[in-house]
Design a protein around this motif. Structure first.
Motif, mmCIF file in Angstrom:
data_model
loop_
_atom_site.group_PDB
_atom_site.id
_atom_site.type_symbol
_atom_site.label_atom_id
_atom_site.label_comp_id
_atom_site.label_asym_id
_atom_site.label_seq_id
_atom_site.Cartn_x
_atom_site.Cartn_y
_atom_site.Cartn_z
ATOM 1 N N GLY A 1 38.600 38.557 40.870
ATOM 2 C CA GLY A 1 39.478 40.088 41.063
ATOM 3 C C GLY A 1 39.019 41.177 41.587
ATOM 4 N N ASP A 2 37.885 41.333 42.755
ATOM 5 C CA ASP A 2 37.203 42.464 43.415
ATOM 6 C C ASP A 2 37.618 42.401 45.021
ATOM 7 O OD1 ASP A 2 36.011 43.722 41.540
ATOM 8 O OD2 ASP A 2 34.131 42.148 41.691
ATOM 9 N N PHE A 3 38.175 43.782 44.714
ATOM 10 C CA PHE A 3 38.654 43.627 46.588
ATOM 11 C C PHE A 3 37.785 45.179 47.205
ATOM 12 C CE2 PHE A 3 40.054 45.980 49.845
ATOM 13 C CZ PHE A 3 41.599 45.054 50.399
ATOM 14 N N ALA B 1 36.003 36.387 46.022
ATOM 15 C CA ALA B 1 36.347 38.020 45.965
ATOM 16 C C ALA B 1 37.609 37.987 47.560
ATOM 17 C CB ALA B 1 35.973 39.215 46.081
ATOM 18 N N ARG B 2 38.438 38.970 47.418
ATOM 19 C CA ARG B 2 39.242 39.640 48.600
ATOM 20 C C ARG B 2 38.493 40.319 49.372
ATOM 21 N NH1 ARG B 2 44.103 41.220 48.318
ATOM 22 N NH2 ARG B 2 43.574 41.966 46.390
ATOM 23 N N ASP C 1 42.958 33.322 54.447
ATOM 24 C CA ASP C 1 43.895 34.031 54.089
ATOM 25 C C ASP C 1 42.454 35.245 53.090
ATOM 26 O OD1 ASP C 1 42.337 32.643 52.611
ATOM 27 O OD2 ASP C 1 43.549 32.272 50.729
ATOM 28 N N ARG C 2 41.663 35.948 52.524
ATOM 29 C CA ARG C 2 41.893 36.342 52.119
ATOM 30 C C ARG C 2 40.458 37.864 52.293
ATOM 31 N NH1 ARG C 2 38.218 33.534 47.819
ATOM 32 N NH2 ARG C 2 38.700 31.894 48.949
ATOM 33 N N ALA D 1 38.946 49.687 47.495
ATOM 34 C CA ALA D 1 37.759 49.215 46.947
ATOM 35 C C ALA D 1 37.401 49.185 45.325
ATOM 36 C CB ALA D 1 36.918 49.775 47.477
ATOM 37 N N THR D 2 36.903 47.669 45.530
ATOM 38 C CA THR D 2 36.009 47.938 43.273
ATOM 39 C C THR D 2 34.893 47.650 43.754
ATOM 40 O OG1 THR D 2 36.476 45.120 43.511
ATOM 41 C CG2 THR D 2 38.231 47.391 42.520
#
Ligand SMILES: C[S@@+](CC[C@H](N)C(=O)[O-])C[C@H]1O[C@@H](n2cnc3c(N)ncnc32)[C@H](O)[C@@H]1O
Length: 280
Positions: A52-54, A75-76, A101-102, A118-119
């Motif tokens: 789930g992290d960005f 992550a993305r 794509d991520r 950002a996370t």
């Protein structure tokens, strides 16, 4: 062999830091020196990166940090770098790794980048650059994880440090808790007023409390992102004195959570909610 490689990397950073501005490429605040893969793994493990992290990599070089975050940790994210060639190289590498794509790579100045989505933020920068970034990092959402290869944030102590070939540092952006807080809690004998006066330097906090106007010390204060815990001893009656273990989540000017009074089979559990009535 490995020692001489490390020495070269060190000399490259040192020489860049010492160059007069006029001789250095004016736009670049840091030279391109890639982080070794095992150190990238450690940075992302330390930051507990999850699907789930960005993740945002500031000065993303050849894209390796972000590509690893996507490929190994699901992550993305976004990488920013001023060097156009490195951006092209990163995009090609992301394509080849099957994560295009991520992850996105943008040619832009890290100081002009909006970091609020950002996370997790990853950095391999220089001490002066870290210091210039610090106010922006400290203002991010509480709980945002910052992880750095080799360089620190001045007197903002890391929450965790590890050393696997290189130093890696983790900071959890703390909630802002300084000020005066008030609450009512159910103790033996009815509801009682508790006041907290908290001081804060980054994630380090101290202060004092009052129970019904009587001074009480705050023990074991801890702040981890938006999670706050501390202990106050309720000694209004010496024969039945007990510790009050507070745990809560900070959300702006409210802290809410659970309070345990006492221990073992004498323990009672209550909800608590404090409101900030004055900033520091
Ligand atoms: C030490 S390298 C780190 C590369 C990558 N993050 C890694 O750990 O492998 C620093 C990168 O920052 C980039 N850079 C320097 N100044 C910058 C700035 N003001 N904005 C964005 N990128 C910058 C450089 O081009 C270089 O690729």
């Amino acid at each position: 062999m490995r020692k001489s490689l490390l020495l070269n990397v060190f000399l490259c950073f040192s020489a860049f830091a010492l160059l007069p501005r006029a001789q250095a490429q004016p736009m670049f605040d840091v030279p391109f020196v890639p982080t070794p893969h095992v150190v990238i793994d450690e940075m992302l493990r330390l930051a507990d990166v999850k699907p789930g992290d960005f993740v945002m990599d500031l000065g993303s070089g050849d894209g390796r940090v972000l590509i690893t975050a996507a490929k190994k940790f699901g992550a993305r994210g976004i990488g920013v770098d001023l060097d156009e060639q490195l951006i092209f190289q990163s995009e090609a590498a992301a394509e080849q790794a099957g994560v295009a794509d991520r992850v996105k790579f943008l040619q832009q100045d890290l100081f002009k980048t909006d970091l609020t989505q950002a996370t997790v933020i990853t950095m391999y920068l220089l001490p002066g650059v870290m210091m210039r970034l610090r106010p922006q990092l400290f203002a991010l959402r509480p709980g945002t994880r910052l992880v750095s290869h080799d360089f620190r944030l001045g007197d903002w102590s890391p929450d965790v440090t590890t050393q696997i070939r290189k130093n890696t540092f983790l900071w959890i952006v703390p909630a802002k808790v300084a000020g005066k807080w008030q609450m009512k809690i159910p103790l033996p004998g009815g509801d009682h007023a508790i006041t907290l006066e908290l001081r804060q330097k980054y994630q380090e906090i101290d202060g004092f409390a009052q129970i019904d106007g009587r001074h009480a010390q705050i023990w074991e204060p801890r702040l981890w992102g938006d999670r706050l815990s501390f202990v106050i001893v309720d000694d209004r009656d010496r024969d039945s004195e007990a510790s009050l273990y507070f745990e809560g989540r900070v959300s702006g000017d409210v802290i809410a959570g659970r309070l345990r009074r006492g221990a073992g089979n004498a323990q009672t559990i209550h909800d608590w909610r404090a409101v900030r009535v004055a900033a520091q």
